[in-house]
Scaffold this active site. Structure first.
Site, mmCIF file in Angstrom:
data_model
loop_
_atom_site.group_PDB
_atom_site.id
_atom_site.type_symbol
_atom_site.label_atom_id
_atom_site.label_comp_id
_atom_site.label_asym_id
_atom_site.label_seq_id
_atom_site.Cartn_x
_atom_site.Cartn_y
_atom_site.Cartn_z
ATOM 1 C CB ILE A 34 3.993 -33.835 14.615
ATOM 2 C CG1 ILE A 34 3.334 -35.019 13.941
ATOM 3 C CG2 ILE A 34 3.140 -33.288 15.743
ATOM 4 C CD1 ILE A 34 3.222 -36.237 14.836
ATOM 5 N N GLY A 95 1.763 -22.265 26.548
ATOM 6 C CA GLY A 95 1.595 -23.227 25.458
ATOM 7 C C GLY A 95 2.588 -24.363 25.491
ATOM 8 C CG HIS A 102 10.760 -27.933 22.790
ATOM 9 N ND1 HIS A 102 10.260 -28.356 24.007
ATOM 10 C CD2 HIS A 102 9.748 -27.300 22.165
ATOM 11 C CE1 HIS A 102 8.993 -27.996 24.100
ATOM 12 N NE2 HIS A 102 8.648 -27.342 23.001
HETATM 13 P P1 5GP Z 1 5.503 -26.917 23.001
HETATM 14 O O1 5GP Z 1 4.002 -26.870 22.842
HETATM 15 O O2 5GP Z 1 5.892 -27.741 24.218
HETATM 16 O O3 5GP Z 1 6.195 -25.604 22.916
HETATM 17 O O4 5GP Z 1 6.040 -27.682 21.720
HETATM 18 C C1 5GP Z 1 5.931 -29.058 21.535
HETATM 19 C C2 5GP Z 1 5.895 -29.278 20.056
HETATM 20 O O5 5GP Z 1 6.194 -30.631 19.798
HETATM 21 C C3 5GP Z 1 4.523 -28.997 19.435
HETATM 22 O O6 5GP Z 1 4.652 -27.979 18.448
HETATM 23 C C4 5GP Z 1 4.102 -30.335 18.842
HETATM 24 O O7 5GP Z 1 3.430 -30.200 17.617
HETATM 25 C C5 5GP Z 1 5.425 -31.069 18.712
HETATM 26 N N1 5GP Z 1 5.311 -32.495 18.850
HETATM 27 C C6 5GP Z 1 4.676 -33.169 19.828
HETATM 28 N N2 5GP Z 1 4.780 -34.495 19.644
HETATM 29 C C7 5GP Z 1 5.519 -34.659 18.516
HETATM 30 C C8 5GP Z 1 5.979 -35.813 17.809
HETATM 31 O O8 5GP Z 1 5.739 -36.961 18.168
HETATM 32 N N3 5GP Z 1 6.708 -35.587 16.687
HETATM 33 C C9 5GP Z 1 6.998 -34.331 16.243
HETATM 34 N N4 5GP Z 1 7.725 -34.254 15.135
HETATM 35 N N5 5GP Z 1 6.594 -33.222 16.888
HETATM 36 C C10 5GP Z 1 5.857 -33.397 18.008
#
Ligand code: 5GP
Length: 118
Positions: A34, A95, A102
């Protein structure tokens, strides 16, 4: 199990939250992030919530981790030039914000200072 269950990614799998899905099979789903940090920025995540991060996944189901890498390869071939960064943020200080393991598939011309370019 992630601290929040169902996780935001499980809610995408369940179609409770809309997402731009680019790949799905019985084990994984992949969708555009997103908040993209590269021309192609796709999140690949297993459907299971059993693993919060890549360390647990590698120990608990290495075959699933290998499958995620292969899905990342396929996405980079389909949406870009086949070359990509694969980022697993591991722990809040790194982060990580979603505690459902994922991978970030980042491809295309990366600008200095974006995720993965230190
Ligand atoms: P992290 O910060 O945990 O490595 O990655 C989580 C990722 O999920 C972030 O890059 C964030 O932008 C993405 N993300 C969080 N909520 C959503 C959502 O509702 N939809 C999508 N498509 N991405 C999301």
């Amino acid at each position: 199990m992630p601290p929040e269950s169902p996780s935001i990614f499980s809610r995408i799998v369940a179609r409770e939250i809309p997402a731009d899905i680019v790949y799905e099979d019985d084990r994984v789903i992949a969708f555009h992030d997103i908040a993209p940090q590269a021309p192609v920025h796709v999140v690949v995540t297993p459907k299971t919530e059993a693993f919060t991060d890549v360390v647990g996944l590698a120990a608990g189901d290495p075959e699933l981790l290998a499958h995620m890498v292969d899905v990342a390869r396929s996405i980079a071939e389909d949406l870009s030039d086949g070359q990509f960064r694969l980022v697993f943020n591991t722990g809040p200080a790194s982060g990580q914000t979603v505690f459902h393991v994922h991978a970030h598939v980042l491809s295309g011309a990366l600008e200095e200072g974006t995720l993965g370019t230190q």
